[in-house]
Every structure is written in structure tokens, then in C-alpha cells.
Design an enzyme around this catalytic site. Structure first.
Site, short mmCIF file in Angstrom:
data_model
loop_
_atom_site.label_atom_id
_atom_site.label_comp_id
_atom_site.label_asym_id
_atom_site.label_seq_id
_atom_site.Cartn_x
_atom_site.Cartn_y
_atom_site.Cartn_z
N LYS A 23 0.84 -1.22 0.00
CA LYS A 23 0.00 0.00 0.00
C LYS A 23 0.87 1.26 0.00
O LYS A 23 0.65 2.18 -0.78
CB LYS A 23 -0.93 0.02 1.23
CG LYS A 23 -1.85 -1.19 1.36
CD LYS A 23 -2.77 -1.10 2.56
CE LYS A 23 -2.06 -1.12 3.90
NZ LYS A 23 -1.33 -2.38 4.21
N ARG A 73 -10.07 1.07 8.32
CA ARG A 73 -9.68 -0.30 8.65
C ARG A 73 -10.77 -1.03 9.42
O ARG A 73 -10.59 -2.20 9.76
CB ARG A 73 -8.45 -0.23 9.55
CG ARG A 73 -7.15 -0.70 8.94
CD ARG A 73 -6.09 -0.42 9.98
NE ARG A 73 -4.91 -1.18 9.80
CZ ARG A 73 -3.84 -0.76 9.14
NH1 ARG A 73 -3.84 0.41 8.54
NH2 ARG A 73 -2.76 -1.50 9.09
N ARG A 108 11.82 -5.58 4.92
CA ARG A 108 11.52 -4.14 4.71
C ARG A 108 12.43 -3.24 5.54
O ARG A 108 12.70 -3.49 6.70
CB ARG A 108 10.07 -3.84 5.07
CG ARG A 108 9.79 -2.33 4.95
CD ARG A 108 8.34 -2.00 4.98
NE ARG A 108 7.69 -2.43 6.20
CZ ARG A 108 6.39 -2.35 6.40
NH1 ARG A 108 5.62 -1.85 5.45
NH2 ARG A 108 5.85 -2.75 7.52
N ARG A 111 10.92 -1.22 11.15
CA ARG A 111 9.79 -0.90 12.02
C ARG A 111 9.68 -1.86 13.20
O ARG A 111 9.89 -3.06 13.03
CB ARG A 111 8.48 -0.94 11.20
CG ARG A 111 8.19 0.41 10.56
CD ARG A 111 7.09 0.35 9.55
NE ARG A 111 5.86 -0.29 10.00
CZ ARG A 111 4.75 -0.36 9.28
NH1 ARG A 111 4.72 0.20 8.09
NH2 ARG A 111 3.68 -0.96 9.74
N ARG A 155 -0.97 -8.80 13.19
CA ARG A 155 -1.52 -7.79 12.25
C ARG A 155 -2.35 -8.48 11.17
O ARG A 155 -3.38 -7.96 10.74
CB ARG A 155 -0.38 -6.97 11.63
CG ARG A 155 0.15 -5.92 12.61
CD ARG A 155 1.57 -5.49 12.28
NE ARG A 155 1.72 -4.85 11.00
CZ ARG A 155 2.88 -4.77 10.33
NH1 ARG A 155 3.98 -5.30 10.85
NH2 ARG A 155 2.94 -4.17 9.17
P1 AP5 Z 1 4.85 -1.59 1.81
O1 AP5 Z 1 4.54 -0.74 0.63
O2 AP5 Z 1 5.58 -0.97 2.94
O3 AP5 Z 1 3.53 -2.34 2.33
P2 AP5 Z 1 2.27 -1.81 3.14
O4 AP5 Z 1 1.07 -2.45 2.55
O5 AP5 Z 1 2.30 -0.33 3.22
O6 AP5 Z 1 2.57 -2.50 4.54
P3 AP5 Z 1 2.41 -1.92 6.03
O7 AP5 Z 1 3.16 -2.88 6.90
O8 AP5 Z 1 2.78 -0.48 6.09
O9 AP5 Z 1 0.88 -2.10 6.25
P4 AP5 Z 1 0.14 -2.10 7.59
O10 AP5 Z 1 -1.24 -1.95 7.13
O11 AP5 Z 1 0.41 -3.29 8.43
O12 AP5 Z 1 0.81 -0.91 8.41
P5 AP5 Z 1 0.37 0.59 8.68
O13 AP5 Z 1 1.59 1.42 8.71
O14 AP5 Z 1 -0.74 0.99 7.80
O15 AP5 Z 1 5.69 -2.85 1.27
C1 AP5 Z 1 6.20 -3.84 2.14
C2 AP5 Z 1 7.54 -4.37 1.61
O16 AP5 Z 1 7.32 -5.06 0.39
C3 AP5 Z 1 8.57 -3.28 1.30
O17 AP5 Z 1 9.85 -3.74 1.63
C4 AP5 Z 1 8.44 -3.05 -0.22
O18 AP5 Z 1 9.65 -2.61 -0.80
C5 AP5 Z 1 8.03 -4.45 -0.69
N1 AP5 Z 1 7.11 -4.43 -1.84
C6 AP5 Z 1 6.03 -3.60 -2.00
N2 AP5 Z 1 5.37 -3.90 -3.13
C7 AP5 Z 1 6.06 -4.94 -3.70
C8 AP5 Z 1 5.85 -5.71 -4.89
N3 AP5 Z 1 4.84 -5.46 -5.74
N4 AP5 Z 1 6.73 -6.71 -5.16
C9 AP5 Z 1 7.77 -6.97 -4.31
N5 AP5 Z 1 8.01 -6.27 -3.17
C10 AP5 Z 1 7.16 -5.27 -2.87
O19 AP5 Z 1 -0.22 0.48 10.16
C11 AP5 Z 1 0.64 0.19 11.24
C12 AP5 Z 1 -0.16 0.13 12.53
O20 AP5 Z 1 -0.75 1.42 12.80
C13 AP5 Z 1 -1.35 -0.85 12.53
O21 AP5 Z 1 -0.94 -2.17 12.86
C14 AP5 Z 1 -2.23 -0.22 13.62
O22 AP5 Z 1 -1.73 -0.52 14.90
C15 AP5 Z 1 -2.04 1.28 13.38
N6 AP5 Z 1 -3.05 1.80 12.43
C16 AP5 Z 1 -2.80 2.31 11.19
N7 AP5 Z 1 -3.95 2.68 10.59
C17 AP5 Z 1 -4.95 2.44 11.48
C18 AP5 Z 1 -6.36 2.59 11.44
N8 AP5 Z 1 -6.98 3.07 10.34
N9 AP5 Z 1 -7.07 2.23 12.54
C19 AP5 Z 1 -6.46 1.74 13.64
N10 AP5 Z 1 -5.13 1.54 13.75
C20 AP5 Z 1 -4.38 1.88 12.66
MG MG Z 2 2.54 1.06 4.80
#
Ligand code: AP5
Ligand code: MG
Length: 215
Positions: A13, A89, A128, A161, A172
Site C-alpha cells: 500500500k 480499517r 523491509r 519498524r 496484524r
Molecule cells: P509496503 O509498501 O511498505 O507495504 P504496506 O502495505 O504499506 O505495509 P504496512 O506494513 O505499512 O501495512 P500495515 O497496514 O500493516 O501498516 P500501517 O503502517 O498501515 O511494502 C512492504 C515491503 O514489500 C517493502 O519492503 C516493499 O519494498 C516491498 N514491496 C512492495 N510492493 C512490492 C511488490 N509489488 N513486489 C515486491 N516487493 C514489494 O499500520 C501500522 C499500525 O498502525 C497498525 O498495525 C495499527 O496498529 C495502526 N493503524 C494504522 N492505521 C490504522 C487505522 N486506520 N485504525 C487503527 N489503527 C491503525
Molecule cells: Mg505502509
């Protein structure tokens, strides 16, 4: 363009939100990135969010909705559009978002569900690395920085992270299935959902998203 990117942790994402910003100028609104900035700045919200994030749990709806509403209502978002990454979410968050967008007269164009198997998630998150300053996302194998530990774009140090530990990643994924998979169904019923295969290269995923939005 007004988009939501929805999908499990590590699906790409953040990677796609960054491409959409650099190529099309749409404003990324990434709830996880905003929470991590609050944690770094040691604000009250950051202290609260940290307790949930480090265990892979969701931050409570009330504070999350308030934080995102403030940003969605900004003029630049109205002007340039947005790509929401990580929000909504929960069904409660999706309903709150709908109220905000209705109020602003800004309907969604598409909700893009990026999908991959859990094994792919685990291998992507295991490698990552992210930039502490500009947020650029790398991978130790698939997208290594030119100099180890240093961002290609802004020369700042890279970091892993705290929630990218194997047991937190599994939690997660569980939280995603329980709370966020129903949000996908919510948008499917509204006829807004576009499903994209996240196993492909980032460029291919990007092209698929843009083609779907323009269709
Ligand atoms: P990356 O692009 O970083 O993936 P991502 O989908 O953004 O993964 P996240 O871990 O950030 O998602 P998340 O939803 O768990 O975390 P968030 O920060 O939103 O890619 C991942 C890796 O793969 C990278 O190394 C990249 O280079 C590689 N890659 C990407 N695309 C690729 C491809 N096509 N092919 C090969 N490699 C690829 O949330 C974190 C925490 O915050 C949550 O757990 C929660 O506690 C809190 N939180 C956030 N939003 C909310 C909400 N709305 N409500 C409540 N709590 C929330
Ligand atoms: Mg992300």
C-alpha cells in the site's frame, strides 16, 4: 483522483501510494505513517497509539477517525485528491469516512484491494527497511538501497519498524482478517471495489490500479 488502498500488512500500500503521489500528484494520507510521526514527536496521541501499534492491534476508532478527518478536510486534499493508505480499517471508520466525504461533496472514485498470500507478506516484511526522514520504502533483497543503511533519496539513516517482528506480523494479519476484510465487502457491495493482484512487480501493480481508476 480519490482512492482508498486496502490490503493486508506488507501488500504494498505504501509503495503504491508513493508512486501515485510522485506520478500523479495525489496526496497520500497514510494512517500508519501519521501515527509513527506522532510517536516520534512524543505527542499524547503518539503515546496512546504506540501501546497498540507495538502489539499489532488497531488504535481505537475515535482518535483514528479524528486524526484522519482533520487531514482529509485540508484544502490541498480538496484540490489534488487523495490516496488513503491504511484507513478505513474498520466498518465504523468506513462509515465515518463516508459522512466526511458526503459533507465535502467528494465521492470516492475507487477502493483498490491489493491481494497477496500470507507467505508473500511475511517475506516482504522480513526484508523491509524504511527511511527515517522521507519515508521511502526499501527491501533488503527486492529493492536494496545503493549504500547499506542510507536512503538513496535523502541520505538519512534507514530503520526497521518495531512492528515488523514475526509474531507482531502474524497478529496484524489476524487483525486484518477480523476487522478490515469486512471493509472490503462493504465497498464491494457499493460497487466501488477493484481487486488487484499484488504479487506482480510494483510497476505492474501501479499500472493495473491506474487502468482500473480510468476505466
Ligand atoms: P509496503 O509498501 O511498505 O507495504 P504496506 O502495505 O504499506 O505495509 P504496512 O506494513 O505499512 O501495512 P500495515 O497496514 O500493516 O501498516 P500501517 O503502517 O498501515 O511494502 C512492504 C515491503 O514489500 C517493502 O519492503 C516493499 O519494498 C516491498 N514491496 C512492495 N510492493 C512490492 C511488490 N509489488 N513486489 C515486491 N516487493 C514489494 O499500520 C501500522 C499500525 O498502525 C497498525 O498495525 C495499527 O496498529 C495502526 N493503524 C494504522 N492505521 C490504522 C487505522 N486506520 N485504525 C487503527 N489503527 C491503525
Ligand atoms: Mg505502509
Amino acid at each position: 483522483m480519490r482512492l482508498i488502498l486496502i490490503g493486508p500488512p506488507g501488500v504494498g500500500k505504501g509503495t503504491q501510494a508513493a508512486l501515485l503521489e510522485s506520478r500523479l500528484g495525489v496526496k497520500p494520507l497514510s494512517s500508519g505513517v501519521i501515527f509513527r510521526a506522532e510517536i516520534e514527536a512524543e505527542t499524547d496521541l503518539g503515546r496512546l497509539a504506540k501501546r497498540y501499534i507495538e502489539h499489532g492491534e488497531l488504535v481505537p476508532n475515535g482518535v483514528t477517525i479524528e486524526m484522519m478527518a482533520k487531514r482529509i478536510r485540508r484544502d490541498e486534499v480538496r484540490k489534488h485528491g487523495f490516496v488513503l493508505d491504511g484507513f478505513p480499517r474498520t466498518i465504523r471508520q468506513a462509515e465515518a469516512l463516508e459522512e466526511i466525504l458526503d459533507e465535502m461533496g467528494m465521492p470516492l472514485d475507487k477502493v483498490v484491494s491489493i491481494e497477496v498470500d500470507d507467505e508473500v507478506v511475511l517475506s516482504r516484511l522480513a526484508g523491509r527497511i524504511g527511511c527515517t526522514k522521507c519515508g521511502e520504502i526499501y527491501h533488503s533483497v527486492n529493492k536494496p538501497p545503493k549504500r547499506e543503511g542510507i536512503c538513496d533519496k535523502c541520505n538519512s539513516p534507514l530503520f526497521v519498524r518495531t512492528d515488523d517482528q514475526p509474531e507482531t506480523i502474524l497478529e496484524r494479519l489476524r487483525v486484518f482478517r477480523e476487522n478490515t476484510a469486512p471493509v472490503r465487502d462493504y465497498y464491494r457491495e457499493k460497487g466501488l471495489l477493484q481487486v488487484v493482484d499484488g504479487r506482480h512487480e510494483p510497476e505492474e501493480v501501479y499500472q493495473e490500479i491506474v487502468a482500473g481508476v480510468e476505466a
